[in-house]
Scaffold this motif. Structure first.
Motif, PDB file in Angstrom:
ATOM      1  N   GLY A   1       9.926  -7.900   0.762  1.00 15.16           N
ATOM      2  CA  GLY A   1      10.345  -6.581   0.318  1.00 15.16           C
ATOM      3  C   GLY A   1       9.594  -6.171  -0.930  1.00 15.16           C
ATOM      4  O   GLY A   1       9.383  -6.980  -1.838  1.00 15.16           O
ATOM      5  N   VAL A   2       9.188  -4.904  -0.996  1.00 16.52           N
ATOM      6  CA  VAL A   2       8.463  -4.413  -2.166  1.00 16.52           C
ATOM      7  C   VAL A   2       9.267  -4.662  -3.438  1.00 16.52           C
ATOM      8  O   VAL A   2       8.719  -5.058  -4.479  1.00 16.52           O
ATOM      9  CB  VAL A   2       8.149  -2.911  -2.017  1.00 16.52           C
TER      10      VAL A   2
ATOM     11  N   GLU B   1       6.168   6.212   1.650  1.00 14.71           N
ATOM     12  CA  GLU B   1       6.721   5.157   0.819  1.00 14.71           C
ATOM     13  C   GLU B   1       5.776   3.964   0.749  1.00 14.71           C
ATOM     14  O   GLU B   1       5.002   3.721   1.674  1.00 14.71           O
ATOM     15  CB  GLU B   1       8.079   4.704   1.384  1.00 14.71           C
ATOM     16  N   ARG B   2       5.881   3.232  -0.349  1.00 14.02           N
ATOM     17  CA  ARG B   2       5.088   2.019  -0.452  1.00 14.02           C
ATOM     18  C   ARG B   2       5.623   0.991   0.535  1.00 14.02           C
ATOM     19  O   ARG B   2       6.822   0.819   0.669  1.00 14.02           O
ATOM     20  CB  ARG B   2       5.143   1.464  -1.877  1.00 14.02           C
ATOM     21  N   GLU B   3       4.699   0.322   1.215  1.00 10.80           N
ATOM     22  CA  GLU B   3       5.094  -0.725   2.160  1.00 10.80           C
ATOM     23  C   GLU B   3       4.361  -2.022   1.837  1.00 10.80           C
ATOM     24  O   GLU B   3       3.182  -2.004   1.455  1.00 10.80           O
ATOM     25  CB  GLU B   3       4.799  -0.314   3.606  1.00 10.80           C
ATOM     26  N   LEU B   4       5.059  -3.122   2.015  1.00 12.64           N
ATOM     27  CA  LEU B   4       4.438  -4.426   1.844  1.00 12.64           C
ATOM     28  C   LEU B   4       3.702  -4.758   3.125  1.00 12.64           C
ATOM     29  O   LEU B   4       4.310  -4.755   4.199  1.00 12.64           O
ATOM     30  CB  LEU B   4       5.477  -5.494   1.540  1.00 12.64           C
ATOM     31  N   VAL B   5       2.415  -5.014   3.039  1.00 14.24           N
ATOM     32  CA  VAL B   5       1.649  -5.289   4.251  1.00 14.24           C
ATOM     33  C   VAL B   5       1.367  -6.769   4.443  1.00 14.24           C
ATOM     34  O   VAL B   5       1.150  -7.217   5.576  1.00 14.24           O
ATOM     35  CB  VAL B   5       0.321  -4.502   4.271  1.00 14.24           C
ATOM     36  N   ALA B   6       1.373  -7.554   3.382  1.00 18.03           N
ATOM     37  CA  ALA B   6       1.112  -8.986   3.507  1.00 18.03           C
ATOM     38  C   ALA B   6       1.701  -9.725   2.318  1.00 18.03           C
ATOM     39  O   ALA B   6       1.779  -9.172   1.214  1.00 18.03           O
ATOM     40  CB  ALA B   6      -0.387  -9.264   3.598  1.00 18.03           C
ATOM     41  N   ALA B   7       2.111 -10.956   2.556  1.00 17.10           N
ATOM     42  CA  ALA B   7       2.654 -11.787   1.479  1.00 17.10           C
ATOM     43  C   ALA B   7       2.328 -13.247   1.753  1.00 17.10           C
ATOM     44  O   ALA B   7       2.142 -13.649   2.908  1.00 17.10           O
ATOM     45  CB  ALA B   7       4.160 -11.597   1.364  1.00 17.10           C
ATOM     46  N   ILE B   8       2.270 -14.015   0.683  1.00 13.51           N
ATOM     47  CA  ILE B   8       2.007 -15.442   0.804  1.00 13.51           C
ATOM     48  C   ILE B   8       2.898 -16.183  -0.177  1.00 13.51           C
ATOM     49  O   ILE B   8       3.082 -15.743  -1.310  1.00 13.51           O
ATOM     50  CB  ILE B   8       0.510 -15.751   0.583  1.00 13.51           C
ATOM     51  N   SER B   9       3.474 -17.261   0.262  1.00 10.56           N
ATOM     52  CA  SER B   9       4.375 -18.032  -0.589  1.00 10.56           C
ATOM     53  C   SER B   9       3.610 -18.741  -1.695  1.00 10.56           C
ATOM     54  O   SER B   9       2.379 -18.844  -1.664  1.00 10.56           O
ATOM     55  CB  SER B   9       5.147 -19.056   0.251  1.00 10.56           C
TER      56      SER B   9
ATOM     57  N   ARG C   1       0.842  -1.197   0.000  1.00  7.40           N
ATOM     58  CA  ARG C   1       0.000   0.000   0.000  1.00  7.40           C
ATOM     59  C   ARG C   1       0.873   1.243   0.000  1.00  7.40           C
ATOM     60  O   ARG C   1       2.022   1.211   0.449  1.00  7.40           O
ATOM     61  CB  ARG C   1      -0.935   0.008   1.199  1.00  7.40           C
ATOM     62  N   GLN C   2       0.298   2.298  -0.501  1.00 11.01           N
ATOM     63  CA  GLN C   2       1.006   3.566  -0.509  1.00 11.01           C
ATOM     64  C   GLN C   2       0.025   4.681  -0.203  1.00 11.01           C
ATOM     65  O   GLN C   2      -0.959   4.881  -0.935  1.00 11.01           O
ATOM     66  CB  GLN C   2       1.691   3.822  -1.849  1.00 11.01           C
TER      67      GLN C   2
END
Length: 124
Positions: free
Chosen positions: A107-108, A44-52, A38-39
């Motif tokens: 990381g974004v 700065e844009r930040e990664l808020v969630a990720a999934i493998s 999100r930005q």
């Protein structure tokens, strides 16, 4: 090359919920690690969630941990972000990203493919 399209953004009151969805096309979805960033204006844009790629591992930024849930549906080639207990500081444009890099990426810059984004506005 994978293409991504987000949907589900909108205006919600603080404490409410929204579910964002990301439809993908091209490539092999089940081989992609997926993330939501999100930005907000001036930030700065930040990664808020990720999934493998397997769905076995997930990551959440501290700011959303316990409130957001990321999940994927490989049969539908989609990844979603369930956002609960929304706060005004969650207001931002949310982007869906994909990566072919191995392991869970937080990381974004690890995500070379991004959608156009969807606006989320949380009113107080």
């Amino acid at each position: 090359q994978v293409q991504l399209a987000e949907s589900g953004g909108g205006l919600v009151q603080a404490g409410g919920s929204l579910r964002l969805s990301c439809a993908t096309s091209g490539g092999t979805f089940s081989s992609y690690g997926m993330g939501w960033s999100r930005q907000a204006p001036g930030k700065e844009r930040e990664l808020v969630a990720a999934i493998s790629w397997s769905g076995a591992r997930t990551y959440y930024a501290d700011s959303v941990k316990g409130r957001f849930i990321i999940y994927r549906d490989d049969a539908k080639n989609t990844v979603s972000l369930q956002m609960n207990s929304l706060k005004p500081e969650d207001t931002a444009v949310y982007y869906c990203g994909a990566t072919t890099l191995a392991s869970l990426r937080i990381g974004v810059r690890d995500y070379p493919y991004w959608g156009q984004g969807t606006q989320v506005t949380v009113s107080s």
